[in-house]
Design an enzyme around this catalytic site. Structure first.
Site, mmCIF file in Angstrom:
data_model
loop_
_atom_site.group_PDB
_atom_site.id
_atom_site.type_symbol
_atom_site.label_atom_id
_atom_site.label_comp_id
_atom_site.label_asym_id
_atom_site.label_seq_id
_atom_site.Cartn_x
_atom_site.Cartn_y
_atom_site.Cartn_z
ATOM 1 N N CYS A 107 2.652 -5.403 -7.886
ATOM 2 C CA CYS A 107 1.397 -6.107 -8.155
ATOM 3 C C CYS A 107 0.273 -5.311 -7.506
ATOM 4 O O CYS A 107 0.515 -4.398 -6.712
ATOM 5 C CB CYS A 107 1.446 -7.516 -7.578
ATOM 6 N N HIS A 125 9.010 -5.984 0.561
ATOM 7 C CA HIS A 125 10.430 -6.352 0.529
ATOM 8 C C HIS A 125 11.177 -5.388 -0.369
ATOM 9 O O HIS A 125 11.730 -5.778 -1.384
ATOM 10 C CB HIS A 125 10.604 -7.774 -0.001
ATOM 11 N N CYS A 163 -3.551 -8.580 1.326
ATOM 12 C CA CYS A 163 -3.974 -8.669 -0.069
ATOM 13 C C CYS A 163 -5.261 -9.510 -0.155
ATOM 14 O O CYS A 163 -5.343 -10.574 0.464
ATOM 15 C CB CYS A 163 -2.876 -9.312 -0.907
ATOM 16 N N HIS A 194 7.700 -18.564 5.363
ATOM 17 C CA HIS A 194 7.236 -17.313 4.767
ATOM 18 C C HIS A 194 6.055 -16.759 5.575
ATOM 19 O O HIS A 194 5.151 -17.508 5.944
ATOM 20 C CB HIS A 194 6.802 -17.550 3.310
ATOM 21 N N GLU A 214 3.428 -15.166 4.851
ATOM 22 C CA GLU A 214 2.080 -15.439 4.326
ATOM 23 C C GLU A 214 1.620 -16.832 4.757
ATOM 24 O O GLU A 214 0.480 -17.017 5.199
ATOM 25 C CB GLU A 214 2.091 -15.355 2.792
ATOM 26 N N THR A 243 0.563 -17.937 -2.440
ATOM 27 C CA THR A 243 0.163 -17.177 -3.631
ATOM 28 C C THR A 243 1.298 -16.993 -4.641
ATOM 29 O O THR A 243 1.044 -16.795 -5.821
ATOM 30 C CB THR A 243 -0.363 -15.770 -3.246
ATOM 31 N N CYS A 299 -1.579 -16.456 -7.178
ATOM 32 C CA CYS A 299 -2.303 -15.287 -7.663
ATOM 33 C C CYS A 299 -1.906 -14.967 -9.099
ATOM 34 O O CYS A 299 -0.799 -15.241 -9.548
ATOM 35 C CB CYS A 299 -2.137 -14.109 -6.723
ATOM 36 N N SER A 336 12.851 -11.078 -1.134
ATOM 37 C CA SER A 336 11.505 -11.191 -1.684
ATOM 38 C C SER A 336 11.344 -12.540 -2.368
ATOM 39 O O SER A 336 12.068 -12.865 -3.320
ATOM 40 C CB SER A 336 11.282 -10.045 -2.675
HETATM 41 FE FE1 F3S Z 1 0.623 -9.304 -4.933
HETATM 42 FE FE2 F3S Z 1 -1.446 -10.097 -3.644
HETATM 43 FE FE3 F3S Z 1 -0.507 -11.499 -5.568
HETATM 44 S S1 F3S Z 1 0.305 -9.090 -2.770
HETATM 45 S S2 F3S Z 1 1.686 -11.125 -5.570
HETATM 46 S S3 F3S Z 1 -1.435 -9.489 -5.781
HETATM 47 S S4 F3S Z 1 -1.248 -12.273 -3.653
#
Ligand code: F3S
Length: 285
Positions: free
Chosen positions: A12, A42, A99, A127, A129, A165, A193, A221
């Site tokens: 991503c 991961h 991110c 997790h 995050e 996300t 996201c 992951s």
């Molecule tokens: Fe990747 Fe950022 Fe989404 S790390 S999965 S673009 S929140």
């Protein structure tokens, strides 16, 4: 035989950026030691390659080992506000590849917490995050990951909800229905996201059309595990693999249409290796 790749699969935006910045930092040839807080992605192959180049993985409990001038990469999952302060005090040079989508969740949480809202994070409390996001409201968030857990929350005056996300959209919607009833004033932000959603939708669509589905990505992951779950619902021959080595002849020999998707931490070359392995087993390589 047909090999179909999900329309959205693999690295991503956030992970790609993190890896690029890490390699850029290595390329600077600085003498000071370079660390990452936790594995940068991961993906065992990438982590091994970085280790070969002298990048050491540090866990949070080992951060006291850092000295002034050491460089530490904060991975895309992000960290708590407390930790930034700690690193600053230590004089550590922080290379922050959080991110931007995660940063956005942290900012929302901080803003609404300061305004006096209680915070709910919908996601996995273990997790990194989610642990990091919770660190932007003094670790006071309520973290729920099921309808039952949401039902068990008390009633709030003012409540702000955000999502991890990588959450599955449907899961968020279900929990949201409960949260709506849990506060006098309720604001919520769907912070799933785009990349995650697109991967999930593409995996869902593809796994309905194939005989076998390979989901490539680190076993730990979370976004890859979610892709596996989605695919399993549609295709009983779904396999979560980390590399081409795990593909056995019996998995594909009687099947003609083979689908591939990959988690956000899977580099393209790993996907290519999987394609080549399938072709070679089928005698089409
Ligand atoms: Fe990747 Fe950022 Fe989404 S790390 S999965 S673009 S929140």
């Amino acid at each position: 035989m047909k090999i179909l790749i999900a329309e959205h699969a693999g690295f991503c935006f956030g992970v790609k950026r993190a890896i690029e910045i890490a390699y850029e930092e290595l390329g600077k040839g600085k003498k000071t030691k370079l660390y990452t807080l936790g594995e940068i992605i991961h993906n065992p192959q990438v982590v091994k390659d970085l280790a070969k180049r002298g990048v050491e993985v540090l866990e949070e409990k080992d951060l006291y080992k850092l000295s002034k001038g050491d460089r530490l990469i904060i991975r895309s999952h992000g960290i708590s506000k407390k930790l930034y302060n700690f690193l600053e005090q230590k004089g550590v040079e922080v290379i922050d590849v959080t991110c931007p989508f995660v940063k956005k969740v942290q900012n929302i949480v901080e803003e609404y917490y300061k305004k006096g809202y209680d915070i709910v994070i919908v996601g996995d409390k273990n997790h990194p995050e989610v642990i990091g996001v919770n660190g932007w409201c003094d670790d006071k968030a309520y973290i729920v990951n099921s309808v039952e857990e949401a039902e068990n929350l008390p009633f709030f005056e003012r409540l702000c909800a955000v999502s991890q996300t990588t959450l599955i959209e449907k899961h968020w919607e279900e929990i949201l229905q409960v949260l709506r009833r849990k506060a006098k004033e309720f604001v919520y932000f769907n912070t799933i996201c785009d990349a995650t959603q697109k991967r999930q939708e593409a995996a869902d669509a593809l796994s309905k059309k194939v005989d076998v589905m390979f989901v490539i990505g680190g076993k730990h992951s979370s976004n890859t595990q979610k892709l596996r779950k989605i695919c399993e619902k549609n295709c009983k021959n779904t396999y979560h693999i980390e590399s081409a080595d795990e593909i056995m002849e019996e998995m594909i020999k009687e099947h003609e249409v083979i689908g591939i998707t990959a988690g956000a931490s899977t580099p393209d070359y790993v996907i290519d290796e999987v394609i080549n392995k399938i072709k070679s087993i089928k005698g089409e390589g």
